[in-house]
Design a protein around this motif. Sequence first.
Motif, PDB file in Angstrom:
ATOM      1  N   ARG A 180     -15.856 -35.450 -90.114  1.00  0.00           N
ATOM      2  CA  ARG A 180     -15.104 -36.282 -89.172  1.00  0.00           C
ATOM      3  C   ARG A 180     -14.987 -35.617 -87.801  1.00  0.00           C
ATOM      4  O   ARG A 180     -14.962 -36.312 -86.777  1.00  0.00           O
ATOM      5  CB  ARG A 180     -13.700 -36.567 -89.729  1.00  0.00           C
ATOM      6  N   ARG A 183     -16.687 -45.049 -84.380  1.00  0.00           N
ATOM      7  CA  ARG A 183     -15.505 -45.571 -85.055  1.00  0.00           C
ATOM      8  C   ARG A 183     -15.871 -45.896 -86.500  1.00  0.00           C
ATOM      9  O   ARG A 183     -16.891 -46.542 -86.754  1.00  0.00           O
ATOM     10  CB  ARG A 183     -15.001 -46.834 -84.340  1.00  0.00           C
ATOM     11  N   LEU A 184     -15.045 -45.463 -87.446  1.00  0.00           N
ATOM     12  CA  LEU A 184     -15.367 -45.638 -88.858  1.00  0.00           C
ATOM     13  C   LEU A 184     -14.817 -46.946 -89.400  1.00  0.00           C
ATOM     14  O   LEU A 184     -13.741 -47.398 -89.004  1.00  0.00           O
ATOM     15  CB  LEU A 184     -14.814 -44.466 -89.679  1.00  0.00           C
ATOM     16  N   ASN A 185     -15.591 -47.531 -90.331  1.00  0.00           N
ATOM     17  CA  ASN A 185     -15.192 -48.742 -91.028  1.00  0.00           C
ATOM     18  C   ASN A 185     -14.681 -48.338 -92.404  1.00  0.00           C
ATOM     19  O   ASN A 185     -15.406 -47.739 -93.199  1.00  0.00           O
ATOM     20  CB  ASN A 185     -16.388 -49.692 -91.146  1.00  0.00           C
ATOM     21  N   LYS A 186     -13.429 -48.634 -92.728  1.00  0.00           N
ATOM     22  CA  LYS A 186     -12.799 -48.124 -93.951  1.00  0.00           C
ATOM     23  C   LYS A 186     -13.554 -48.499 -95.226  1.00  0.00           C
ATOM     24  O   LYS A 186     -13.773 -47.635 -96.085  1.00  0.00           O
ATOM     25  CB  LYS A 186     -11.346 -48.600 -94.027  1.00  0.00           C
ATOM     26  N   PRO A 187     -13.970 -49.764 -95.424  1.00  0.00           N
ATOM     27  CA  PRO A 187     -14.722 -50.072 -96.651  1.00  0.00           C
ATOM     28  C   PRO A 187     -16.031 -49.287 -96.761  1.00  0.00           C
ATOM     29  O   PRO A 187     -16.372 -48.781 -97.838  1.00  0.00           O
ATOM     30  CB  PRO A 187     -14.983 -51.580 -96.535  1.00  0.00           C
ATOM     31  N   LYS A 188     -16.760 -49.155 -95.656  1.00  0.00           N
ATOM     32  CA  LYS A 188     -18.008 -48.393 -95.684  1.00  0.00           C
ATOM     33  C   LYS A 188     -17.733 -46.908 -95.918  1.00  0.00           C
ATOM     34  O   LYS A 188     -18.452 -46.248 -96.678  1.00  0.00           O
ATOM     35  CB  LYS A 188     -18.769 -48.577 -94.372  1.00  0.00           C
ATOM     36  N   THR A 189     -16.695 -46.402 -95.276  1.00  0.00           N
ATOM     37  CA  THR A 189     -16.357 -44.988 -95.447  1.00  0.00           C
ATOM     38  C   THR A 189     -16.028 -44.671 -96.896  1.00  0.00           C
ATOM     39  O   THR A 189     -16.413 -43.622 -97.428  1.00  0.00           O
ATOM     40  CB  THR A 189     -15.160 -44.609 -94.553  1.00  0.00           C
ATOM     41  N   ALA A 190     -15.312 -45.592 -97.562  1.00  0.00           N
ATOM     42  CA  ALA A 190     -14.951 -45.372 -98.967  1.00  0.00           C
ATOM     43  C   ALA A 190     -16.191 -45.282 -99.845  1.00  0.00           C
ATOM     44  O   ALA A 190     -16.229 -44.503-100.812  1.00  0.00           O
ATOM     45  CB  ALA A 190     -14.048 -46.505 -99.450  1.00  0.00           C
ATOM     46  N   GLU A 231     -22.826 -45.093 -90.457  1.00  0.00           N
ATOM     47  CA  GLU A 231     -22.306 -45.279 -91.816  1.00  0.00           C
ATOM     48  C   GLU A 231     -23.320 -45.994 -92.697  1.00  0.00           C
ATOM     49  O   GLU A 231     -23.352 -45.778 -93.906  1.00  0.00           O
ATOM     50  CB  GLU A 231     -20.986 -46.034 -91.762  1.00  0.00           C
TER      51      GLU A 231
END
Length: 244
Positions: A97, A103-110, A137
Amino acid sequence: MDSSSSPETLPATLAEGVKDSLPIVLSYLPVAFAFGLNATRLGFTPLESVFFSCIIYAGASQFVITTMLAAGSSLWVAALTVMAMDVRHVLYGPSLRSRIIQRLNKPKTAIWAFGLTDEVFAAATARLLSDNRRWSENWMIGIALTSWLSWVAGTVIGAYSGNGLLEGYPAVEAALGFMLPALFLSFLLASFQRKQTLCVTAALLGALAGVTLFSIPAAILAGIVCGCLTALIQAFYQGTTDAS
């Protein structure tokens, strides 16, 4: 043509991630095969063996937890041992990080965070160091998901091979059975090459004391604790020396 839209500056794609995962796939398949074979020989069903790879997905730690459970250790002791072995993974996310500018996308990051193994972390770090503008991502999902699928696929083949598929090939079966000790031996030799002789020696002595006085699960925990404490003490004295 605008240089800002050239392939060299556009974010890496999912397909590029799949392509970049191929070296990891080639290294995962034989080890995952050996895990599936070993797990079924320890008494786990093929479905249980595949479940380990799908959910835990922890490489060498899977060999440890299946061996401990087969030896009669409680689930809690086995789980705590594996957590101690893999505590380094807690540092992978913050390390990446700090270099990510997007900017990160939460569903993709998971999704890609679940597949953040040592090898995937190394590939992501190399990508960020070479050109963090190309990191994406989608690329991370490609490399992490393909690596995970190869690990699961190797486990499936190995687990069902344990049910007699290799009975006609004793040499291959014997070679695959040696993969586990060979894997840990390579880790041990690499540790000595990295000038961690004192930590490795302390871990080995702790494990030897644990297995002599108590049991194999106690030996694993004792080895981890002794190695970590030695590393902390060594780092403290090095810091004190540098400060003076």
